[in-house]
Each structure stands twice: as structure tokens, then as C-alpha cells.
Design a protein around this motif. Structure first.
Motif, short mmCIF file in Angstrom:
data_model
loop_
_atom_site.label_atom_id
_atom_site.label_comp_id
_atom_site.label_asym_id
_atom_site.label_seq_id
_atom_site.Cartn_x
_atom_site.Cartn_y
_atom_site.Cartn_z
N THR A 70 0.91 -1.59 -0.13
CA THR A 70 -0.22 -0.05 0.12
C THR A 70 0.76 1.88 -0.03
OG1 THR A 70 -1.74 -0.81 0.31
CG2 THR A 70 -1.60 1.19 1.21
N PHE A 71 1.46 1.40 1.24
CA PHE A 71 2.75 2.37 0.96
C PHE A 71 3.92 2.22 -0.10
CE2 PHE A 71 -0.16 2.83 4.43
CZ PHE A 71 -0.76 3.39 4.85
N GLY A 72 3.88 1.32 -0.73
CA GLY A 72 5.08 1.44 -2.16
C GLY A 72 6.37 1.09 -1.81
N PHE A 73 6.45 -0.41 -0.39
CA PHE A 73 7.90 -0.44 -0.22
C PHE A 73 7.67 -1.72 -1.24
CE2 PHE A 73 6.59 2.16 3.09
CZ PHE A 73 8.40 2.97 4.00
N ASN A 74 8.40 -2.22 -1.99
CA ASN A 74 7.99 -3.28 -3.50
C ASN A 74 9.80 -4.19 -2.43
OD1 ASN A 74 7.84 -4.55 -4.05
ND2 ASN A 74 7.72 -4.06 -6.30
N LEU A 75 10.05 -4.96 -2.01
CA LEU A 75 10.95 -5.12 -1.94
C LEU A 75 11.78 -6.56 -2.38
CD1 LEU A 75 9.82 -7.23 1.86
CD2 LEU A 75 10.98 -5.27 1.49
N LEU A 76 10.43 -7.23 -4.00
CA LEU A 76 11.22 -7.67 -5.04
C LEU A 76 11.69 -6.73 -6.24
CD1 LEU A 76 8.78 -10.45 -4.00
CD2 LEU A 76 11.29 -10.43 -3.64
N GLY A 77 11.18 -5.12 -6.34
CA GLY A 77 11.48 -4.89 -7.34
C GLY A 77 10.14 -4.50 -8.54
N PHE A 78 9.09 -5.55 -8.34
CA PHE A 78 7.86 -5.61 -9.00
C PHE A 78 7.09 -4.96 -8.10
CE2 PHE A 78 9.63 -9.52 -9.06
CZ PHE A 78 9.98 -9.46 -10.80
N GLY A 79 6.10 -4.28 -9.17
CA GLY A 79 4.87 -3.07 -8.30
C GLY A 79 4.61 -1.74 -9.32
N LYS A 80 4.15 -0.95 -9.42
CA LYS A 80 2.93 -0.34 -9.79
C LYS A 80 4.34 0.03 -11.21
CE LYS A 80 -0.98 0.45 -7.23
NZ LYS A 80 -0.04 -0.22 -6.05
N ASN A 81 4.83 1.34 -11.06
CA ASN A 81 6.04 1.02 -11.53
C ASN A 81 6.90 1.16 -12.15
OD1 ASN A 81 5.59 3.89 -10.14
ND2 ASN A 81 7.11 4.30 -8.17
N TRP A 82 7.17 -0.55 -12.26
CA TRP A 82 7.46 -1.39 -12.79
C TRP A 82 6.43 -1.84 -14.16
CZ3 TRP A 82 6.06 -6.49 -14.15
CH2 TRP A 82 6.96 -7.39 -14.46
N GLU A 83 5.14 -1.95 -13.62
CA GLU A 83 4.73 -2.65 -14.84
C GLU A 83 4.80 -0.86 -16.09
OE1 GLU A 83 0.96 -2.69 -13.02
OE2 GLU A 83 1.31 -4.50 -11.80
N GLU A 84 5.10 0.14 -15.37
CA GLU A 84 4.59 1.47 -16.00
C GLU A 84 6.28 2.02 -16.91
OE1 GLU A 84 3.89 4.95 -13.76
OE2 GLU A 84 1.65 4.02 -13.02
N ARG A 85 7.11 1.33 -16.36
CA ARG A 85 8.03 0.30 -17.36
C ARG A 85 8.16 -0.29 -18.13
NH1 ARG A 85 10.72 1.22 -11.84
NH2 ARG A 85 11.32 -1.64 -12.25
N LYS A 86 7.82 -1.48 -18.04
CA LYS A 86 7.65 -2.54 -19.01
C LYS A 86 7.03 -2.13 -19.78
CE LYS A 86 10.88 -5.14 -17.59
NZ LYS A 86 11.81 -5.46 -18.78
N ILE A 87 5.72 -1.90 -19.31
CA ILE A 87 4.62 -0.97 -20.59
C ILE A 87 5.73 -0.56 -21.65
CG2 ILE A 87 2.08 -0.07 -21.28
CD1 ILE A 87 1.47 -1.22 -18.56
N LYS A 88 6.18 0.76 -21.30
CA LYS A 88 7.02 1.70 -22.31
C LYS A 88 8.01 1.42 -22.91
CE LYS A 88 5.43 5.95 -19.65
NZ LYS A 88 5.83 7.30 -18.92
N GLU A 89 8.57 0.39 -21.98
CA GLU A 89 10.04 -0.75 -22.77
C GLU A 89 9.88 -0.94 -23.89
OE1 GLU A 89 12.19 -3.87 -21.96
OE2 GLU A 89 12.56 -2.36 -20.13
N PHE A 90 8.29 -1.72 -23.99
CA PHE A 90 7.93 -2.67 -24.69
C PHE A 90 7.51 -1.75 -25.76
CE2 PHE A 90 6.86 -6.20 -21.63
CZ PHE A 90 8.77 -7.52 -21.96
N MET A 91 7.01 -0.72 -25.44
CA MET A 91 6.09 0.61 -26.37
C MET A 91 7.24 0.62 -27.18
SD MET A 91 3.13 1.55 -24.35
CE MET A 91 2.81 3.17 -25.85
N ASN A 92 8.53 1.06 -26.71
CA ASN A 92 9.49 1.87 -27.45
C ASN A 92 9.94 0.62 -28.04
OD1 ASN A 92 9.14 3.95 -26.54
ND2 ASN A 92 10.27 3.88 -24.14
N ASN A 93 10.28 -0.69 -27.61
CA ASN A 93 11.04 -1.76 -28.90
C ASN A 93 10.10 -2.35 -29.83
OD1 ASN A 93 12.70 -1.70 -26.85
ND2 ASN A 93 11.85 -3.63 -25.49
N ASN A 94 8.58 -1.75 -29.88
CA ASN A 94 7.61 -2.00 -31.17
C ASN A 94 7.80 -0.94 -32.05
OD1 ASN A 94 7.01 -4.69 -30.05
ND2 ASN A 94 5.12 -3.64 -28.81
N ASN A 95 8.23 0.07 -31.53
CA ASN A 95 8.84 1.15 -32.54
C ASN A 95 9.89 1.03 -33.26
OD1 ASN A 95 5.87 2.01 -31.84
ND2 ASN A 95 6.73 3.86 -30.49
#
Length: 95
Positions: A70-95
């Protein structure tokens, strides 16, 4: 037009975050109300074996991870920010 879109996105993110915080505090409240009841039942009916520790620790462990999430402490490196980064990375790779 794009300004309204980003404002709406920020509003929806903020609204989702408030719901997550509200869910965590509801979880915490239920924990604080139920645990004393469980301890009472254990000590009243089976005082020779303190099985309430299994519930207190197990549920407390789950509550701890709910707090971390809930408060953003992510021990494994996954989470909301990770999802957004991966989506942007995949979108950039497809272009």
C-alpha cells in the motif's frame, strides 16, 4: 485536450491510491478487532496450548505485506512503477 486527459489520469491514480489506503486501514482495523477475540477464545477453552500465535503471526505477516504494498515499499522490485516502465519499454521496442 491532452491537459484534461493527464488531469483525469492523475485523478484516477489518486482515487485508486486512496482506495488502497482505505482497504489497508480496514484490514488493520479488522485485525485489531478480531485478534483479541481469538486470544480470548484460545485462553478460555484451551489455555494449555496457545494456538492463537499461529493466527496472530500469520495474519500479521499478511498485514505487513499489505502495508508494504500500500505504501510503496517493494522488496522484490515489482509493482506499479515496474509495470509502467515495462509497458513503456515494450512500446518503445515495438516502434
Amino acid at each position: 485536450m491532452e491537459k484534461d486527459f493527464t488531469r483525469e489520469q492523475r485523478f484516477l491514480k489518486a482515487q485508486k491510491k486512496v482506495e488502497e489506503i482505505k482497504a489497508f486501514y480496514t484490514h488493520l482495523t479488522v485485525y485489531c478487532l478480531v485478534v483479541p477475540f481469538i486470544i480470548f477464545i484460545n485462553l478460555k477453552f484451551v489455555p494449555q496450548f496457545h494456538w492463537f500465535w499461529f493466527t496472530v503471526c500469520g495474519w500479521g505477516f499478511g498485514l505487513f505485506f499489505h502495508w508494504l504494498n500500500t505504501f510503496g515499499f517493494n522488496l522484490l522490485g515489482f509493482g506499479k512503477n515496474w509495470e509502467e516502465r515495462k509497458i513503456k519499454e515494450f512500446m518503445n521496442n515495438n516502434n
